[in-house]
Design an enzyme around this catalytic site. Structure first.
Site, mmCIF file in Angstrom:
data_model
loop_
_atom_site.group_PDB
_atom_site.id
_atom_site.type_symbol
_atom_site.label_atom_id
_atom_site.label_comp_id
_atom_site.label_asym_id
_atom_site.label_seq_id
_atom_site.Cartn_x
_atom_site.Cartn_y
_atom_site.Cartn_z
ATOM 1 C CE LYS A 98 -7.269 9.894 -0.640
ATOM 2 N NZ LYS A 98 -5.762 9.024 -1.309
ATOM 3 C CD GLU A 134 -4.961 1.510 5.107
ATOM 4 O OE1 GLU A 134 -3.311 1.605 5.441
ATOM 5 O OE2 GLU A 134 -5.231 2.416 4.870
#
Length: 299
Positions: A179, A262
């Site tokens: 991921k 982020e």
């Protein structure tokens, strides 16, 4: 725990999606804080909305007993939620960390002490369209992955009852780092180009994406995850297969809305961990510099 009480800290896209699964499984949903009071959770999937009641509270002292606390704020906002995290830990809640990156549990640990903290990998493509409302699209084989340790199996069963396609993984490190490859390539490139997923069909962008994921795979191997260069390339093929659906990324949406991004929890983590292992990651280092220049006021 079919009638459990679940607190959602961060009622954005991911928080709403995870909250909807708990609600569908029969849990009471409590929305913690936020600028706008939210008294329901609505998920639109395939054009059809479904709504569940929720209770909104503004102060951690109102939390009371809670079984699960979902932390779904962006990584950079974790410390700002310290009071909520401490309240959840004090109540004996399992802390489900629905954040990007590979440092989720380390990020919340200073605020929750020895509480059971479980990282969650979310594959869903979700866009928050209004307070308490989000559009959800399912991509790939699974919706959420959890480790098959601690409370992972119990939460996995509950989320499965709530309609999520779960992967409760014995080898969670490989799933987590896979991921990470998806995020470092897909999120970063859609954010920098301000384009949706079809940008990855451009041959030059696809080549850059493969270089990003190969570097991430090298760092993952140093951390003990068995990821090959071929698996890194397969991640880009997977992203390209999903591109025609015109999916977006959370980082692109934040850039378009002028919000902080982020990048430190994703590409920044790769650069930091690579430095510890003495691994050269020039493409991710360059990406980190470019992402860091995307100041919200200039986006």
């Amino acid at each position: 725990m079919p009638a459990s009480k679940v607190a959602i800290v961060g009622a954005g896209a991911i928080g709403l999606a995870i909250g909807s699964a708990f609600a569908r499984a029969g849990s009471e949903i409590v929305i913690c804080g936020g600028r706008t009071p939210v008294d329901s959770v609505t998920i639109v999937e395939d054009g059809t909305p479904q709504t569940w009641p929720a209770r909104h509270i503004d102060d951690p002292s109102e939390l009371g007993d809670v079984d699960v606390m979902v932390i779904a704020v962006k990584a950079y906002a974790t410390d700002a939620m310290a009071e909520w995290l401490r309240a959840g830990a004090a109540a004996g809640a399992t802390i489900l960390v629905g954040q990007n990156g590979v440092e989720q549990v380390d990020r919340v640990r200073p605020h929750v002490g020895g509480a059971d903290a479980i990282p969650a990998i979310v594959y869903l493509n979700v866009e928050r369209t209004a307070p308490g409302v989000a559009t959800m699209r399912r991509v790939g084989e699974h919706d959420i992955a959890l480790p098959a340790t601690g409370s992972g199996k119990t939460l996995g069963r509950l989320l499965d009852e709530g309609g999520m396609r779960m992967n409760v993984a014995e080898d969670f490190a490989e799933v987590l780092w896979t991921k990470m490859m998806i995020n470092c390539a897909g999120n970063s490139l859609t954010a920098l180009t301000r384009r949706r997923a079809p940008v990855l069909l451009d041959p030059a962008i696809a080549d850059l994406a493969r270089q990003i994921t190969r570097e991430v795979a090298a760092v993952a191997r140093a951390e003990g995850a068995d990821l090959s260069p071929e698996q890194a390339d397969a991640v880009i093929a997977w992203l390209q297969a999903a591109a025609p659906a015109n999916n977006t990324s959370s980082m692109r949406e934040d850039v378009m809305a002028g919000r902080p991004i982020e990048h430190d929890a994703l590409t920044g983590a790769i650069v930091r961990i690579a430095a510890r292992h003495g691994i050269d990651v020039p493409i991710n280092t360059a990406m980190l510099a470019l992402l860091g220049a995307l100041h919200p006021e200039e986006a």
